[in-house]
Design an enzyme around this catalytic site. Sequence first.
Site, mmCIF file in Angstrom:
data_model
loop_
_atom_site.group_PDB
_atom_site.id
_atom_site.type_symbol
_atom_site.label_atom_id
_atom_site.label_comp_id
_atom_site.label_asym_id
_atom_site.label_seq_id
_atom_site.Cartn_x
_atom_site.Cartn_y
_atom_site.Cartn_z
ATOM 1 N N GLY A 147 31.222 25.879 3.826
ATOM 2 C CA GLY A 147 31.005 24.822 2.837
ATOM 3 C C GLY A 147 30.848 25.388 1.442
ATOM 4 N N GLY B 98 29.591 22.572 -4.629
ATOM 5 C CA GLY B 98 28.137 22.450 -4.557
ATOM 6 C C GLY B 98 27.364 23.747 -4.368
ATOM 7 N N ILE B 99 26.361 23.689 -3.515
ATOM 8 C CA ILE B 99 25.428 24.795 -3.282
ATOM 9 C C ILE B 99 26.168 26.007 -2.706
ATOM 10 C CG2 ILE B 99 23.450 25.473 -1.848
ATOM 11 C CD1 ILE B 99 22.735 22.335 -1.953
ATOM 12 N N GLY B 100 27.067 25.770 -1.754
ATOM 13 C CA GLY B 100 27.795 26.870 -1.128
ATOM 14 C C GLY B 100 28.679 27.601 -2.128
ATOM 15 N N SER C 117 17.200 20.913 5.264
ATOM 16 C CA SER C 117 16.744 19.986 4.220
ATOM 17 C C SER C 117 15.322 19.539 4.523
ATOM 18 C CB SER C 117 17.650 18.749 4.203
ATOM 19 O OG SER C 117 17.090 17.743 3.381
ATOM 20 N N TYR D 202 21.423 12.016 9.614
ATOM 21 C CA TYR D 202 21.293 13.194 8.737
ATOM 22 C C TYR D 202 19.981 13.930 9.026
ATOM 23 C CZ TYR D 202 21.163 16.160 4.629
ATOM 24 O OH TYR D 202 21.087 17.259 3.803
HETATM 25 N N1 LIG Z 1 22.667 18.009 -2.352
HETATM 26 C C1 LIG Z 1 21.465 17.836 -1.866
HETATM 27 O O1 LIG Z 1 20.634 17.118 -2.461
HETATM 28 C C2 LIG Z 1 21.060 18.512 -0.575
HETATM 29 C C3 LIG Z 1 19.703 18.454 -0.194
HETATM 30 C C4 LIG Z 1 19.307 19.084 0.985
HETATM 31 C C5 LIG Z 1 20.255 19.747 1.763
HETATM 32 N N2 LIG Z 1 21.566 19.784 1.382
HETATM 33 C C6 LIG Z 1 22.520 20.506 2.244
HETATM 34 O O2 LIG Z 1 23.224 21.442 1.452
HETATM 35 C C7 LIG Z 1 24.461 21.755 2.121
HETATM 36 C C8 LIG Z 1 25.563 21.797 1.077
HETATM 37 O O3 LIG Z 1 25.702 20.494 0.526
HETATM 38 P P1 LIG Z 1 26.016 20.233 -1.027
HETATM 39 O O4 LIG Z 1 24.889 19.448 -1.559
HETATM 40 O O5 LIG Z 1 26.434 21.468 -1.691
HETATM 41 O O6 LIG Z 1 27.244 19.202 -0.878
HETATM 42 P P2 LIG Z 1 28.804 19.370 -1.179
HETATM 43 O O7 LIG Z 1 29.034 19.766 -2.598
HETATM 44 O O8 LIG Z 1 29.412 18.108 -0.683
HETATM 45 O O9 LIG Z 1 29.240 20.598 -0.249
HETATM 46 C C9 LIG Z 1 29.421 20.418 1.132
HETATM 47 C C10 LIG Z 1 30.333 21.518 1.643
HETATM 48 O O10 LIG Z 1 30.477 21.326 3.061
HETATM 49 C C11 LIG Z 1 31.854 21.245 3.395
HETATM 50 N N3 LIG Z 1 32.070 20.277 4.465
HETATM 51 C C12 LIG Z 1 31.634 18.988 4.538
HETATM 52 N N4 LIG Z 1 32.109 18.408 5.642
HETATM 53 C C13 LIG Z 1 32.865 19.342 6.289
HETATM 54 C C14 LIG Z 1 33.640 19.342 7.490
HETATM 55 N N5 LIG Z 1 33.773 18.247 8.270
HETATM 56 N N6 LIG Z 1 34.290 20.482 7.828
HETATM 57 C C15 LIG Z 1 34.197 21.592 7.057
HETATM 58 N N7 LIG Z 1 33.497 21.641 5.901
HETATM 59 C C16 LIG Z 1 32.847 20.537 5.527
HETATM 60 C C17 LIG Z 1 32.548 20.794 2.111
HETATM 61 O O11 LIG Z 1 33.872 21.302 2.114
HETATM 62 P P3 LIG Z 1 35.223 20.394 1.974
HETATM 63 O O12 LIG Z 1 34.908 19.263 1.085
HETATM 64 O O13 LIG Z 1 36.215 21.377 1.413
HETATM 65 O O14 LIG Z 1 35.522 20.013 3.371
HETATM 66 C C18 LIG Z 1 31.731 21.453 1.023
HETATM 67 O O15 LIG Z 1 32.173 22.758 0.778
HETATM 68 C C19 LIG Z 1 24.642 20.708 3.203
HETATM 69 O O16 LIG Z 1 24.335 21.288 4.465
HETATM 70 C C20 LIG Z 1 23.609 19.633 2.866
HETATM 71 O O17 LIG Z 1 23.145 18.944 4.014
HETATM 72 C C21 LIG Z 1 21.989 19.188 0.239
#
Ligand SMILES: NC(=O)c1ccc[n+]([C@@H]2O[C@H](COP(=O)([O-])OP(=O)(O)OC[C@H]3O[C@@H](n4cnc5c(N)ncnc54)[C@H](OP(=O)(O)O)[C@@H]3O)[C@@H](O)[C@H]2O)c1
Length: 314
Positions: A25, A29-31, A150, A175
Amino acid sequence: MTQRPEAAAGVADADLDGTTALVTGSTSGIGREAALALGRLGAEVLVHGRDEAAGEAVVTELEGLGADARFLPADFADVGAVRTLADVVSSHVDELDVLANNAGGYFREGRLTDLGVEYTFHVNHLAGYQLTADLLPVLADDARVVTTSSAAHRGDQIDLDAVESVDDYSSFGAYQRSKLANVQFTAELGRRFEAASGTRTANCLHPGAIPGSGFFRSLPGPLPRLVKSLGRLPFVTSPADGAATLVYLAVADRVADTTGRYFADCAPETPADVARDPEAQRRLWERSADLLGIDEPLAQAVATDADADPARAD
Ligand SMILES: NC(=O)c1ccc[n+]([C@@H]2O[C@H](COP(=O)([O-])OP(=O)(O)OC[C@H]3O[C@@H](n4cnc5c(N)ncnc54)[C@H](OP(=O)(O)O)[C@@H]3O)[C@@H](O)[C@H]2O)c1
């Protein structure tokens, strides 16, 4: 002003030259921020997601920083795609030093994957479990497995009999359960690493609430755009801020011997009671293997552990 994740994590002087990190991921975003930070510190970075254009853009950024990088696509709702990802990584690296299980999201519609598993649980937990199991043979002796959970893991239970159903689907409930699974998975993996007498570690984290990532993309109507613009406000936690704890757990000497723990803001925190229940952790581990139709990963480690300590045996 937002600091770089490695600076916020206090590891800006680390030298990761000669190491390889897979950040799932990391197309956004974070990744993505964690991948760039690890690349700046000298690691080769394997970038993962589904969006090829976004993945290749991160690779180009990493190469511009002087890092080796490669984009490896895989849909985490697809067991075969995860297996292929693990095969490609295994043939590409001698050893994997960091596995960041970060891919995931919040999914509004309830649906089942081809495996018959609720989509959020599959993408956010089961795929990372499968990937970790498949990559065990190439994990370095001192590898770190870091999983993005989370604070939303608090307040739910996992009914392991219900993960193959979307009856009464609640997107937030799904979630929460998947993020609770991340914490339980980490505790069980950490225990199994310890029982195997190795120096590998497993830790997980809450990155903070990060409106500027793509996380809110499945909200209805104009909400994703509105939330994302909120994320651009200077006082709001950014994706780079969110990556700091992930980078800390992947790099900092201070946590080289810490395993099975939950972190926020680069410090250990106590997760929810249910997340700390060893029986629940073990049941999740075994049920995940059942769902995937694989042998229980690291079973030998706990069998030996239970022999040595009969109080832990079934
Ligand atoms: N943002 C927040 O407030 C928050 C808070 C707590 C925890 N988190 C956790 O942080 C992590 C990263 O999230 P983010 O906030 O950075 O969101 P994000 O920008 O949407 O990033 C999510 C990443 O996961 C990948 N992904 C999603 N669905 C997928 C699938 N079916 N197969 C393969 N890759 C997939 C996306 O890649 P593609 O789009 O290229 O598929 C993207 O690189 C997640 O585990 C989320 O639960 C986020």
